[in-house]
Design a protein around this motif. Structure first.
Motif, PDB file in Angstrom:
ATOM      1  N   ALA A   1       0.917  -1.392   0.027  1.00  0.00           N
ATOM      2  CA  ALA A   1      -0.017   0.115  -0.153  1.00  0.00           C
ATOM      3  C   ALA A   1       0.933   1.340   0.155  1.00  0.00           C
ATOM      4  O   ALA A   1       0.435   2.300  -0.587  1.00  0.00           O
ATOM      5  N   GLN A   2       2.024   1.231   0.783  1.00  0.00           N
ATOM      6  CA  GLN A   2       2.952   2.503   0.864  1.00  0.00           C
ATOM      7  C   GLN A   2       3.986   2.549  -0.365  1.00  0.00           C
ATOM      8  O   GLN A   2       4.585   3.438  -0.654  1.00  0.00           O
ATOM      9  N   ARG A   3       4.507   1.185  -0.670  1.00  0.00           N
ATOM     10  CA  ARG A   3       5.293   1.165  -1.689  1.00  0.00           C
ATOM     11  C   ARG A   3       4.906   1.925  -3.121  1.00  0.00           C
ATOM     12  O   ARG A   3       5.671   2.495  -3.893  1.00  0.00           O
ATOM     13  N   VAL A   4       3.591   1.782  -3.338  1.00  0.00           N
ATOM     14  CA  VAL A   4       3.080   2.563  -4.504  1.00  0.00           C
ATOM     15  C   VAL A   4       3.374   3.848  -4.504  1.00  0.00           C
ATOM     16  O   VAL A   4       3.763   4.719  -5.445  1.00  0.00           O
ATOM     17  N   LEU A   5       2.990   4.571  -3.330  1.00  0.00           N
ATOM     18  CA  LEU A   5       3.330   5.846  -3.152  1.00  0.00           C
ATOM     19  C   LEU A   5       4.822   6.401  -3.251  1.00  0.00           C
ATOM     20  O   LEU A   5       5.101   7.283  -3.543  1.00  0.00           O
ATOM     21  N   MET A   6       5.424   5.519  -2.706  1.00  0.00           N
ATOM     22  CA  MET A   6       7.031   5.873  -2.509  1.00  0.00           C
ATOM     23  C   MET A   6       7.472   5.830  -4.057  1.00  0.00           C
ATOM     24  O   MET A   6       8.260   6.816  -4.342  1.00  0.00           O
ATOM     25  N   GLU A   7       6.986   5.173  -5.054  1.00  0.00           N
ATOM     26  CA  GLU A   7       7.501   5.096  -6.324  1.00  0.00           C
ATOM     27  C   GLU A   7       6.890   6.368  -6.967  1.00  0.00           C
ATOM     28  O   GLU A   7       7.823   7.164  -7.706  1.00  0.00           O
ATOM     29  N   GLU A   8       5.929   6.654  -6.888  1.00  0.00           N
ATOM     30  CA  GLU A   8       5.192   8.116  -7.018  1.00  0.00           C
ATOM     31  C   GLU A   8       5.879   9.067  -6.860  1.00  0.00           C
ATOM     32  O   GLU A   8       6.201  10.073  -7.390  1.00  0.00           O
ATOM     33  N   ALA A   9       6.536   9.137  -5.395  1.00  0.00           N
ATOM     34  CA  ALA A   9       7.173  10.378  -4.760  1.00  0.00           C
ATOM     35  C   ALA A   9       8.642  10.383  -5.288  1.00  0.00           C
ATOM     36  O   ALA A   9       9.336  11.213  -4.696  1.00  0.00           O
ATOM     37  N   GLY A  10       9.008   9.367  -5.981  1.00  0.00           N
ATOM     38  CA  GLY A  10      10.370   9.482  -6.435  1.00  0.00           C
ATOM     39  C   GLY A  10      11.392   8.919  -5.248  1.00  0.00           C
ATOM     40  O   GLY A  10      12.613   9.438  -5.468  1.00  0.00           O
ATOM     41  N   SER A  11      10.825   8.165  -4.292  1.00  0.00           N
ATOM     42  CA  SER A  11      11.719   7.686  -3.342  1.00  0.00           C
ATOM     43  C   SER A  11      12.943   6.738  -3.898  1.00  0.00           C
ATOM     44  O   SER A  11      12.560   5.844  -4.680  1.00  0.00           O
TER      45      SER A  11
ATOM     46  N   GLY B   1       6.472   5.004   7.308  1.00  0.00           N
ATOM     47  CA  GLY B   1       6.207   5.586   6.121  1.00  0.00           C
ATOM     48  C   GLY B   1       7.679   5.903   5.868  1.00  0.00           C
ATOM     49  O   GLY B   1       8.237   6.783   6.469  1.00  0.00           O
ATOM     50  N   PHE B   2       7.905   5.510   4.648  1.00  0.00           N
ATOM     51  CA  PHE B   2       9.330   5.700   3.747  1.00  0.00           C
ATOM     52  C   PHE B   2       9.382   6.842   2.744  1.00  0.00           C
ATOM     53  O   PHE B   2       8.535   6.832   2.019  1.00  0.00           O
ATOM     54  N   HIS B   3      10.542   7.534   2.829  1.00  0.00           N
ATOM     55  CA  HIS B   3      11.078   8.034   1.721  1.00  0.00           C
ATOM     56  C   HIS B   3      12.528   8.306   1.792  1.00  0.00           C
ATOM     57  O   HIS B   3      13.025   8.756   2.830  1.00  0.00           O
ATOM     58  N   ALA B   4      13.399   8.031   0.787  1.00  0.00           N
ATOM     59  CA  ALA B   4      14.553   7.987   1.054  1.00  0.00           C
ATOM     60  C   ALA B   4      15.131   8.839  -0.181  1.00  0.00           C
ATOM     61  O   ALA B   4      14.809   8.783  -1.366  1.00  0.00           O
ATOM     62  N   TRP B   5      16.336   9.413   0.023  1.00  0.00           N
ATOM     63  CA  TRP B   5      16.852  10.246  -1.096  1.00  0.00           C
ATOM     64  C   TRP B   5      18.501  10.437  -0.924  1.00  0.00           C
ATOM     65  O   TRP B   5      19.083  10.086   0.184  1.00  0.00           O
ATOM     66  N   LYS B   6      19.278  10.700  -1.949  1.00  0.00           N
ATOM     67  CA  LYS B   6      20.590  10.660  -1.706  1.00  0.00           C
ATOM     68  C   LYS B   6      21.134  11.929  -1.451  1.00  0.00           C
ATOM     69  O   LYS B   6      20.604  13.198  -1.993  1.00  0.00           O
ATOM     70  N   LEU B   7      21.843  12.080  -0.449  1.00  0.00           N
ATOM     71  CA  LEU B   7      22.591  13.228  -0.117  1.00  0.00           C
ATOM     72  C   LEU B   7      23.876  13.864  -1.083  1.00  0.00           C
ATOM     73  O   LEU B   7      24.035  13.074  -2.011  1.00  0.00           O
ATOM     74  N   PRO B   8      24.388  15.134  -0.946  1.00  0.00           N
ATOM     75  CA  PRO B   8      25.323  15.344  -1.935  1.00  0.00           C
ATOM     76  C   PRO B   8      26.620  14.533  -1.866  1.00  0.00           C
ATOM     77  O   PRO B   8      26.944  14.526  -2.959  1.00  0.00           O
ATOM     78  N   ASN B   9      26.825  13.781  -1.191  1.00  0.00           N
ATOM     79  CA  ASN B   9      28.083  12.897  -1.015  1.00  0.00           C
ATOM     80  C   ASN B   9      27.483  11.539  -1.632  1.00  0.00           C
ATOM     81  O   ASN B   9      28.485  10.688  -1.593  1.00  0.00           O
ATOM     82  N   GLY B  10      26.272  11.394  -2.034  1.00  0.00           N
ATOM     83  CA  GLY B  10      26.046   9.938  -2.523  1.00  0.00           C
ATOM     84  C   GLY B  10      25.358   8.975  -1.452  1.00  0.00           C
ATOM     85  O   GLY B  10      24.786   8.148  -2.006  1.00  0.00           O
ATOM     86  N   GLU B  11      25.617   9.607  -0.282  1.00  0.00           N
ATOM     87  CA  GLU B  11      24.923   8.371   0.686  1.00  0.00           C
ATOM     88  C   GLU B  11      23.441   8.685   0.876  1.00  0.00           C
ATOM     89  O   GLU B  11      22.950   9.734   0.649  1.00  0.00           O
TER      90      GLU B  11
END
Length: 448
Positions: free
Chosen positions: A348-358, A406-416
């Motif tokens: 249910a939440q994975r669908v939203l993660m993909e739409e949000a660009g996580s 509820g998850f959202h992940a992004w890359k920091l400037p150093n790539g982590e």
């Protein structure tokens, strides 16, 4: 002379009393900590709750697992992990606990060594406690009873998938089978019995978890209010929360070295708080849990953003990450209802993660919580895994309690990678699921 001696004695007495008073003010003795815990939490309700769980929930668990009986062998020092759930925590010699359903209903019968049988009987947990002489075997008596009752399917604590249902040692198994003889083939793993029993919490337990969750969240907000950007470290926050626990007579929800997990930098997974200095622009995660009455555990996360010079609110990208994670958490809650599989809650939440660009997050959306942080029950995960764990295929039932993100992940400037994981606690009800406490709606903002 006598007068001088009396004055000396009086002086020494007053001085000792003064020193004792100072000592008491400067440190909390174990007795004082117990008093503080009683003031906060009241008398431990576990004895009555345990009795109610055995009489009300265990018969249903036996039926759901499709077994006639459940046999638990308890012993001293290296006891069964389920021992304190059935009253066997004080076993000295070997004791056999037998729970069974028949045409007359549910029964609990214990064959207990004579040295502790009276004390166990006084607890009034079980229908019958049979005192076993020193030269007799509790296991043999239990086997004789099974033969006499002609119980067909007997669950014992041997399990490949559930550690709480895997307490029977190899030598205990050998001894039990020798007493059962040709009936040993009637033994089956107790995996499903333990699962069905422990996964459901009584309403009284849910109320305790609500209070624990409320304190867990409240203290995290207090901790954020102490942060001084450029000076405070993640470890400083952790120390503050440790102090709150000590002051309020509660203990760690999981391994003390990793509770709380405070992280203002890139993802570290399950980890300890480091001496990283908290800086403007950081997103801070606190993953924290407490244990109350040495029994029930909370698991809550709260997030903050440290404002940069001139900022009055979080920048748009951080707002997007936060709102996306929060939306995932709300979607997971909406999917949690009786009959839904754990894997479907994750989806249910994975669908939203993909739409949000996580970015991809390897963690499951959630897990049962109650007696331990990762308790027995359905796993809320697996929808993006190469294979689905059996626990994720289990259906949710009324009375189950979860901690979920509820998850959202992004890359920091150093790539982590950096992840916001909006973790709340909820209970499954007849028609859906409810948060145990009010969820976090906005990021905590910390001024530079």
């Amino acid at each position: 002379m006598k007068y001088i001696q009396l004055l000396a004695i009086l002086f020494l007495t007053l001085n000792l009393a003064c020193n004792n008073s100072k000592s008491e003010k400067n440190q909390n003795s174990p007795a004082e900590k117990e008093i503080a815990a009683d003031i906060t939490w009241g008398e431990n309700p576990w004895p009555e709750i345990r009795k109610k769980r055995i009489n009300e929930l265990l018969p249903k668990a036996l039926d759901a697992a499709e077994v006639d009986a459940w046999l638990v062998i308890c012993r001293e020092n290296n006891n069964d992990p389920i021992a304190d759930h059935i009253g066997g925590e004080n076993a000295g010699g070997t004791a056999a606990f037998l729970f069974y359903n028949d045409e007359n209903g549910f029964h609990s019968l214990v064959f207990s060594p004579s040295g502790e049988s009276k004390a166990l009987d006084d607890l009034d947990i079980h229908d019958s406690v049979v005192s076993v002489d020193r030269n007799a075997s509790a296991m043999e008596l239990a086997a004789d009873f099974i033969r006499k009752k002609d119980l067909k399917k007997i669950a014992v604590n041997s399990s490949e998938s559930n550690s709480m249902a895997d307490g029977l040692s190899y030598t205990q198994r050998q001894e039990l089978e020798s007493y059962l003889g040709n009936l040993k083939n009637r033994l089956v793993p107790s995996t499903e019995v333990v699962y069905e029993w422990l996964a459901i919490k009584l309403p009284e337990e849910v109320e305790i978890l609500k209070k624990a969750a409320a304190l867990t969240a409240e203290w995290q907000i207090e901790a954020y209010q102490k942060v001084v950007p450029g000076e405070s470290t993640d470890a400083d926050i952790a120390r503050f929360l440790k102090k709150k626990m000590a002051e309020n007579g509660v203990t760690d929800g999981w391994a003390p070295d990793q509770n709380p997990n405070v992280n203002s930098g890139p993802d570290r997974g399950h980890s300890h708080a480091t001496d990283k200095v908290i800086m403007p622009g950081d997103v801070i995660q606190i993953d924290f849990g407490i244990k109350v009455h040495d029994r029930w555990v909370s698991d809550i996360q709260r997030f903050a953003y440290v404002l940069k010079e001139g900022e009055m609110e979080a920048p748009e990208n951080i707002k997007h990450y936060w709102e996306s994670a929060k939306a995932g958490n709300r979607a997971a809650l909406a999917a949690m209802k009786p009959g839904t599989k754990g894997v479907d809650v994750d989806r249910a939440q994975r669908v939203l993660m993909e739409e949000a660009g996580s970015e991809y997050v390897m963690w499951s959306t959630g897990h049962p919580v109650g007696y331990v942080a990762h308790d027995v029950g359905p796993n809320l995960g697996g929808s993006q895994a190469s294979h689905v764990r059996p626990a994720a295929e289990k259906e949710l039932k009324e009375g189950m309690t979860f901690a979920f993100d509820g998850f959202h992940a992004w890359k920091l400037p150093n790539g982590e990678l950096k992840t916001i994981s909006v973790e709340e606690m909820a209970v499954v009800t007849e028609n859906g699921a409810e948060y145990l406490i009010e969820p976090q709606e906005e990021l905590v903002l910390i001024k530079a």
